[in-house]
Structures are given as structure tokens and as C-alpha cells.
Design a protein around this motif. Sequence first.
Motif, mmCIF file in Angstrom:
data_model
loop_
_atom_site.group_PDB
_atom_site.id
_atom_site.type_symbol
_atom_site.label_atom_id
_atom_site.label_comp_id
_atom_site.label_asym_id
_atom_site.label_seq_id
_atom_site.Cartn_x
_atom_site.Cartn_y
_atom_site.Cartn_z
ATOM 1 N N VAL A 146 -53.773 31.613 -12.144
ATOM 2 C CA VAL A 146 -52.868 31.790 -10.940
ATOM 3 C C VAL A 146 -51.313 32.113 -11.198
ATOM 4 C CG1 VAL A 146 -51.911 30.467 -8.968
ATOM 5 C CG2 VAL A 146 -53.904 30.004 -9.831
ATOM 6 N N VAL A 147 -50.875 33.321 -10.686
ATOM 7 C CA VAL A 147 -49.617 33.921 -11.239
ATOM 8 C C VAL A 147 -48.486 33.865 -10.065
ATOM 9 C CG1 VAL A 147 -48.459 35.885 -12.157
ATOM 10 C CG2 VAL A 147 -50.664 35.458 -12.851
ATOM 11 N N GLU A 148 -47.231 33.460 -10.655
ATOM 12 C CA GLU A 148 -46.194 33.628 -9.502
ATOM 13 C C GLU A 148 -45.480 34.904 -9.679
ATOM 14 O OE1 GLU A 148 -43.346 30.340 -9.753
ATOM 15 O OE2 GLU A 148 -42.961 30.966 -11.982
ATOM 16 N N LEU A 149 -45.056 35.284 -8.665
ATOM 17 C CA LEU A 149 -44.124 36.642 -8.586
ATOM 18 C C LEU A 149 -43.053 36.612 -7.602
ATOM 19 C CD1 LEU A 149 -47.123 39.165 -8.393
ATOM 20 C CD2 LEU A 149 -45.895 38.676 -10.722
ATOM 21 N N ASP A 150 -41.807 37.196 -7.897
ATOM 22 C CA ASP A 150 -40.963 37.456 -7.031
ATOM 23 C C ASP A 150 -41.597 38.698 -6.057
ATOM 24 O OD1 ASP A 150 -38.567 37.500 -5.184
ATOM 25 O OD2 ASP A 150 -37.891 38.943 -6.841
ATOM 26 N N SER A 151 -41.700 38.356 -4.806
ATOM 27 C CA SER A 151 -42.076 39.470 -3.879
ATOM 28 C C SER A 151 -41.296 40.586 -4.074
ATOM 29 C CB SER A 151 -42.267 38.818 -2.569
ATOM 30 O OG SER A 151 -43.362 37.763 -2.412
ATOM 31 N N ALA A 152 -40.157 40.473 -4.098
ATOM 32 C CA ALA A 152 -39.167 41.804 -3.809
ATOM 33 C C ALA A 152 -39.364 42.609 -5.195
ATOM 34 C CB ALA A 152 -37.801 41.289 -3.687
ATOM 35 N N THR A 153 -39.973 42.262 -6.328
ATOM 36 C CA THR A 153 -39.791 42.989 -7.489
ATOM 37 C C THR A 153 -41.543 42.924 -7.771
ATOM 38 O OG1 THR A 153 -39.683 40.933 -8.745
ATOM 39 C CG2 THR A 153 -37.853 42.415 -8.102
ATOM 40 N N ALA A 154 -42.346 42.320 -7.206
ATOM 41 C CA ALA A 154 -43.649 42.453 -7.627
ATOM 42 C C ALA A 154 -44.496 43.684 -7.823
ATOM 43 C CB ALA A 154 -44.672 41.796 -6.673
ATOM 44 N N ALA A 155 -43.775 44.677 -6.790
ATOM 45 C CA ALA A 155 -44.519 46.074 -6.953
ATOM 46 C C ALA A 155 -44.170 46.637 -8.324
ATOM 47 C CB ALA A 155 -44.150 46.924 -6.028
ATOM 48 N N GLN A 156 -43.283 46.263 -9.127
ATOM 49 C CA GLN A 156 -42.919 46.902 -10.482
ATOM 50 C C GLN A 156 -43.658 46.521 -11.393
ATOM 51 O OE1 GLN A 156 -38.828 45.487 -11.052
ATOM 52 N NE2 GLN A 156 -38.146 46.156 -9.112
ATOM 53 N N ARG A 157 -44.596 45.572 -11.558
ATOM 54 C CA ARG A 157 -45.375 45.185 -12.589
ATOM 55 C C ARG A 157 -46.826 46.054 -12.257
ATOM 56 N NH1 ARG A 157 -47.934 44.002 -8.012
ATOM 57 N NH2 ARG A 157 -49.222 41.969 -7.883
ATOM 58 N N SER A 158 -47.510 46.233 -13.532
ATOM 59 C CA SER A 158 -48.662 46.893 -13.405
ATOM 60 C C SER A 158 -49.790 45.906 -14.129
ATOM 61 C CB SER A 158 -48.927 48.127 -14.264
ATOM 62 O OG SER A 158 -48.415 47.871 -15.500
ATOM 63 N N LEU A 159 -50.995 46.108 -13.648
ATOM 64 C CA LEU A 159 -52.218 45.083 -14.159
ATOM 65 C C LEU A 159 -53.076 45.982 -15.147
ATOM 66 C CD1 LEU A 159 -53.759 43.871 -10.660
ATOM 67 C CD2 LEU A 159 -52.207 42.754 -12.414
ATOM 68 N N PRO A 160 -53.362 45.111 -16.202
ATOM 69 C CA PRO A 160 -54.229 45.512 -17.333
ATOM 70 C C PRO A 160 -55.607 46.098 -16.725
ATOM 71 C CG PRO A 160 -53.531 43.395 -17.981
ATOM 72 C CD PRO A 160 -52.853 43.662 -16.475
ATOM 73 N N ALA A 161 -55.958 47.342 -17.340
ATOM 74 C CA ALA A 161 -57.375 47.751 -16.836
ATOM 75 C C ALA A 161 -58.378 46.747 -16.712
ATOM 76 C CB ALA A 161 -57.845 48.918 -17.739
ATOM 77 N N GLY A 162 -59.275 46.866 -15.559
ATOM 78 C CA GLY A 162 -60.140 45.929 -15.302
ATOM 79 C C GLY A 162 -59.742 44.559 -14.853
ATOM 80 N N MET A 163 -58.513 44.344 -14.549
ATOM 81 C CA MET A 163 -57.848 42.920 -13.840
ATOM 82 C C MET A 163 -57.907 43.151 -12.462
ATOM 83 S SD MET A 163 -54.843 40.676 -15.088
ATOM 84 C CE MET A 163 -55.381 40.199 -16.362
ATOM 85 N N SER A 164 -58.327 42.294 -11.649
ATOM 86 C CA SER A 164 -57.954 42.420 -10.353
ATOM 87 C C SER A 164 -57.130 41.209 -9.846
ATOM 88 C CB SER A 164 -59.557 42.176 -9.404
ATOM 89 O OG SER A 164 -59.937 40.676 -9.685
ATOM 90 N N GLU A 165 -56.279 41.222 -8.788
ATOM 91 C CA GLU A 165 -55.625 40.513 -8.184
ATOM 92 C C GLU A 165 -55.595 40.304 -6.718
ATOM 93 O OE1 GLU A 165 -51.210 40.463 -9.726
ATOM 94 O OE2 GLU A 165 -50.971 41.129 -7.677
ATOM 95 N N GLU A 166 -55.917 38.881 -6.400
ATOM 96 C CA GLU A 166 -55.978 38.443 -5.218
ATOM 97 C C GLU A 166 -55.016 37.753 -4.608
ATOM 98 O OE1 GLU A 166 -59.126 35.845 -2.520
ATOM 99 O OE2 GLU A 166 -59.519 36.101 -4.690
ATOM 100 N N PRO A 167 -54.038 38.151 -3.616
ATOM 101 C CA PRO A 167 -53.053 37.158 -2.831
ATOM 102 C C PRO A 167 -53.558 35.772 -2.358
ATOM 103 C CG PRO A 167 -53.073 39.385 -1.905
ATOM 104 C CD PRO A 167 -54.495 39.191 -2.709
ATOM 105 N N MET A 168 -52.878 34.642 -2.777
ATOM 106 C CA MET A 168 -53.003 33.545 -2.376
ATOM 107 C C MET A 168 -52.111 32.929 -1.356
ATOM 108 S SD MET A 168 -55.697 31.886 -3.963
ATOM 109 C CE MET A 168 -56.878 32.994 -4.354
#
Length: 310
Positions: A146-168
Motif C-alpha cells: 500500500v503506497v501513499e502519493l501526493d495526488s498533485a504529483t502522482a503522475a510524475q512517477r512511473s511504475l516498474p514493468a509488470g507492476m500494477s496499481e489500483e486506487p484505494m
Amino acid sequence: MDIDPRRLRVLLAIARTGGVLAAADELRITPSAVSQQLNKLEDETKHALVVRTPKGSVLTPAGLAAAEAAEEIERALNVARARMEGGAELAGVVRVGGFTSFLRTIVIPHLPQWRVQYPQLQIRIFEDDLPALIRMLRQRELDAVVVELDSATAAQRSLPAGMSEEPMLDEPWKLVVPSDALIDTENVDLARLPLPWIGVEHSAANASVIGRLHRSTGGQVNTVHQYQETLTALALVAAGEGVAVVPALALSGVVQDGVDVLDVPGLGTRRIVLRRFDRRKSVNGPMDTVARLLRESVAAFDAHAVAQRP
């Protein structure tokens, strides 16, 4: 008033991303399509829902009300889908990493219920800072984080290949100041606070908020101390050492004398997501069941929080 609920999804994306272009990227449609759907929604509601500013799009009071309705619909659909997906008797161990406020508030209170519901399913939780948890996930020592992000800057990060992300969950950031430190708590100038910021561990989402505020205000952001737990931040603020930005969830059930908790425009929201590798299309596996249980727990908590608002 007839509202096409499908358009609410567009408004919710604008609320979460802060602008039409970012919402278009998230929804994978064109910006003109986002604008068209927003205009139609405003025609249907007979209210202006969004105000465009040089720093992004801001929801009006009517827009906030519509966005809350959109979140309720999204939660209801997620719970309904999860219940329909169901699941037979499950067995196995699922290891979930996370941060204090989510584990304490969303996960741990439900462990006894989940143990009764799925007696052969063992849910193990691991609390640590984000770099350590992500390292454990990559090494397959954890099944999800479970990861926390600042919504305003969340788009600036990238996910490693093969990793999925589900909003909670998306929840507001709060400004915590020493009691009576501000003469006017209705119009807070984040660039002219009378006290320095309490520093937070650099991998925490709070640190991204402070950096974002520094860039947006053009002022100097001075930090003192460094904390990892919200209780430490509150104690430092109560002692008059500075101010802090903390998420609403971390304040749940916490009583701290000597501080004022303020809602301040411009702070934005914290986005909580679930990350994992090798997400299958099947929804009957142990990890998929745990993800569903987490969604249901978040939905129940959020619904209770909405009901408790004055």
C-alpha cells in the motif's frame, strides 16, 4: 435534474488530477472529449462545476458535491463487483506491506473478521518505509504494498514493468499548527506561515507536498527536525516547533492537545494505491481476495467518515 452518471467519472478525474489535460491522460481520451463531457454535465446540473485557473482546475462547491456523489457511485460499483466475483474457500498466506495510518485504521481492525470469514487465509502485514517495502515487493518477499502519493504529483512517477496499481482512497491533506498560532484560520497564506515546516522523511508523500508548495508559492520553505510518525509531528507542533502537513487518515482516533487542524485550499489530497506484480485476470486467488477486502474496508471507512461530517 437528470444527470448522466457516466459524465461524473470525468468530473472525478478532473478533481483527482487537477486539470483537463491530466484527466484526459488518466481516462485515455482527448482533452476536447473531457471538456465536452464537462460542459454537458454543467448543462445537466445547471451549475458551474469547475473554475480554470493558471495553476489548474478547481472544483466549485457544486462541483465538490457532484464529485462526492461520483465517489459514492465508484465505491458502490467496486463493492458490488467484488461481491459478484465472490470466492470459494481460500487457503494461503498473503503478505501486505504498508504505512502506519492505513494499517492501523483500515487493515488491523478488520483482521479478526477476515480470519473468521476466511479461516484458511493468513494475512500478514509488514510496516516499514516506502523504499524498504518496494524493495521487498520486487524481491517477492511481499505480495502487495500500500503506497501513499501526493495526488498533485502522482503522475510524475512511473511504475516498474509488470507492476500494477489500483486506487484505494483519495483523502485531504491537513495543515496542523500550534493552537492559536494563526490569527486568521480562514485565509491561510501558505507562503507566509509564521513558523517553519516540520521536516518529514524524504520518501513520505508529505515531503512531496512541501516541495510542491515551495515551487508553487515561490517562497522559501524552511524545515526543522525530521519525523516519520504522525504522533511525533503532532508533538513537535504542540511544542511550538513548527507546522506540519498530515493526511486526514493519520488523524483518525488521535487526540493531541495544543494543535489546530485546518483545511487549507492548495494543500491537495493524498492518494493511496495498492501495488503488486503479476496481477491475474482471475479474481479468485488469495491476493485478489485480500485486495477486495481492502477495497471494502476503505469504502466502509470512507462512508463512515462522510456520515460523521458536520
